[in-house]
Design a protein around this motif. Structure first.
Motif, mmCIF file in Angstrom:
data_model
loop_
_atom_site.group_PDB
_atom_site.id
_atom_site.type_symbol
_atom_site.label_atom_id
_atom_site.label_comp_id
_atom_site.label_asym_id
_atom_site.label_seq_id
_atom_site.Cartn_x
_atom_site.Cartn_y
_atom_site.Cartn_z
ATOM 1 N N UNK A 1 61.465 58.640 -26.591
ATOM 2 C CA UNK A 1 62.522 58.119 -27.495
ATOM 3 C C UNK A 1 62.817 56.745 -27.308
ATOM 4 N N UNK A 2 63.080 56.700 -25.586
ATOM 5 C CA UNK A 2 63.116 55.206 -25.714
ATOM 6 C C UNK A 2 62.435 54.024 -26.337
ATOM 7 N N UNK A 3 61.057 54.485 -26.417
ATOM 8 C CA UNK A 3 59.708 53.699 -25.838
ATOM 9 C C UNK A 3 59.802 53.797 -27.802
ATOM 10 N N UNK A 4 60.537 53.905 -28.805
ATOM 11 C CA UNK A 4 59.966 54.651 -30.245
ATOM 12 C C UNK A 4 59.975 53.179 -31.101
ATOM 13 N N UNK A 5 59.408 52.459 -31.560
ATOM 14 C CA UNK A 5 59.742 51.485 -31.919
ATOM 15 C C UNK A 5 59.753 50.358 -31.930
ATOM 16 N N UNK A 6 58.851 50.389 -30.644
ATOM 17 C CA UNK A 6 58.378 49.058 -29.451
ATOM 18 C C UNK A 6 56.771 48.486 -29.827
ATOM 19 N N UNK A 7 57.264 47.697 -29.706
ATOM 20 C CA UNK A 7 55.378 47.283 -29.830
ATOM 21 C C UNK A 7 54.584 46.504 -28.133
ATOM 22 N N UNK A 8 55.800 45.844 -27.568
ATOM 23 C CA UNK A 8 55.121 45.370 -26.326
ATOM 24 C C UNK A 8 55.923 45.760 -25.203
ATOM 25 N N UNK A 9 55.702 46.863 -24.509
ATOM 26 C CA UNK A 9 56.778 46.464 -23.381
ATOM 27 C C UNK A 9 56.630 46.193 -22.055
ATOM 28 N N UNK A 10 57.659 45.130 -21.397
ATOM 29 C CA UNK A 10 57.512 43.525 -20.449
ATOM 30 C C UNK A 10 58.219 44.473 -19.481
ATOM 31 N N UNK A 11 57.508 44.855 -18.246
ATOM 32 C CA UNK A 11 58.322 44.881 -16.798
ATOM 33 C C UNK A 11 57.847 43.826 -16.022
ATOM 34 N N UNK A 12 58.733 43.571 -14.992
ATOM 35 C CA UNK A 12 58.930 42.368 -15.071
ATOM 36 C C UNK A 12 59.318 42.291 -13.405
ATOM 37 N N UNK A 13 59.122 42.906 -12.014
ATOM 38 C CA UNK A 13 59.369 43.052 -10.949
ATOM 39 C C UNK A 13 60.341 44.147 -11.064
ATOM 40 N N UNK A 14 60.156 45.302 -11.288
ATOM 41 C CA UNK A 14 61.133 46.649 -10.880
ATOM 42 C C UNK A 14 61.218 46.793 -9.807
ATOM 43 N N UNK A 15 62.038 47.395 -9.576
ATOM 44 C CA UNK A 15 62.321 48.202 -8.111
ATOM 45 C C UNK A 15 62.795 49.377 -8.037
ATOM 46 N N UNK A 16 63.196 50.414 -6.990
ATOM 47 C CA UNK A 16 63.637 51.328 -7.054
ATOM 48 C C UNK A 16 64.562 51.512 -6.056
ATOM 49 N N UNK A 17 65.873 51.661 -6.885
ATOM 50 C CA UNK A 17 67.383 51.230 -6.235
ATOM 51 C C UNK A 17 67.007 51.331 -4.353
ATOM 52 N N UNK A 18 66.504 52.611 -3.694
ATOM 53 C CA UNK A 18 66.875 51.939 -2.345
ATOM 54 C C UNK A 18 66.405 50.489 -1.371
ATOM 55 N N UNK A 19 65.633 49.772 -2.668
ATOM 56 C CA UNK A 19 65.133 48.507 -2.520
ATOM 57 C C UNK A 19 66.206 46.877 -3.012
#
Length: 323
Positions: free
Chosen positions: A96-114
């Motif tokens: 659902x959240x990705x619907x309608x998106x053409x390009x997903x960009x993920x830049x330097x994600x982290x787990x809450x632990x970090x």
């Protein structure tokens, strides 16, 4: 993997410190890296009319170091100049959240632990369900640009990258002999691949040299194309805490590994990069040294990023330019 003596580690650390003071905590790193408000990227021949292009979503829901209103603002300016739309995505990844998106960009994600603690362990920033949702979305025709810089970011993105066959290295790729930790990838040295992204097919002219600013190294699947290839002699320092280099810090030789790779997956496309500054423009350290598209040695980076985004979204094919 082997240990190294303190002079060797110190020399490598100095090569990439360039005013950062070797910040050992995210607070220090964040304070030393700020967006450059004076740099305005331009696109001479936009692929789309303003706001009429594909929709790009920049992940801001996983403790991301880079955001549209923060250090990744230059990237947002550049794609908007090319006619794309870009919005933050702060929800968990799902069909659902990705619907309608053409390009997903993920830049330097982290787990809450970090969040606030750039030390090991570095758990996945994404749940198993999120990874499966992204994989299925790409295979069905979505496009993903996954960027994971030096440790701890590769650890947080490791499981997502592995879902597409990429093996990230959770260390610091060091470039002995390169000024300020900068690495220049040139076609003439065999470090920048000849590809539709670099040969002019994307409508921005041929690209023969780009720069990045340390980061991580990774191994690509055999079906991928490595755009950026690390030369012999480059090593990865496997630190326990970001920016803390000890005389016993293990190193991994990473010559021949990748720092930028592209892959077609099902009906979709993916690009993985091991360095984030090359996609934006920042000022670093007390001397406010340019780092990113604003650096003198990175004059072709804006064209490269533009071509990469167009290739990921198949924009030239949509507009009849080929590629």
């Amino acid at each position: 993997m082997r240990g190294v003596g303190s002079p060797f580690v110190a020399a490598l650390a100095a090569a990439v410190g360039f005013g950062l003071g070797l910040a050992s905590a995210p607070v220090g790193a964040a304070a030393q890296q700020l967006g450059d408000p004076d740099f305005v990227p331009r696109v001479e021949s936009p692929a789309f009319a303003p706001g009429a292009g594909p929709l790009i979503a920049l992940d801001e829901g996983h403790v991301n170091f880079h955001t549209i209103e923060g250090r990744f603002g230059t990237f947002a300016q550049l794609v908007r100049a090319d006619g794309y739309r870009i919005e933050p995505l702060r929800e968990a990844f799902s069909a659902q959240s990705l619907s309608g998106i053409d390009l997903l960009v993920i830049a330097n994600a982290l787990h809450p632990r970090n969040d606030g603690d750039w030390s090991r362990p570095t758990p996945s920033a994404f749940t198993t369900d999120e990874i499966e949702a992204v994989r299925e979305w790409v295979e069905a025709g979505g496009a993903l640009l996954l960027i994971a810089d030096h440790m701890p970011f590769p650890g947080a993105a490791h499981e997502l990258a592995a879902a597409f066959g990429f093996e990230l290295n959770n260390g610091f790729a060091m470039f002995p002999g390169e000024p300020r930790g900068t690495m220049i990838f040139q076609k003439s040295r065999g470090l920048l691949a000849d590809h539709a992204i670099t040969d002019g097919s994307m409508g921005v002219g041929a690209i023969d040299s780009i720069a990045n600013f340390h980061g991580e190294a990774f191994v690509s699947p055999a079906t991928a194309t490595d755009l950026l290839v690390l030369p012999d002699g480059v090593v990865s320092l496997m630190t326990e805490v970001a920016w803390q280099f000890e005389d016993h810090t293990p190193v991994v030789p990473v010559g021949g590994w990748s720092q930028g790779s592209v892959l077609e997956v099902g009906e979709g496309r993916i690009a993985v990069f091991g360095e984030a500054a090359m996609f934006t423009a920042q000022r670093s350290g007390e001397e406010r040294i340019p780092m990113g598209m604003n650096a003198p040695e990175a004059s072709q980076n804006p064209a490269f990023v533009t071509a990469l985004v167009r290739w990921l979204t198949a924009a030239p094919r949509a507009s009849g330019e080929g590629g």
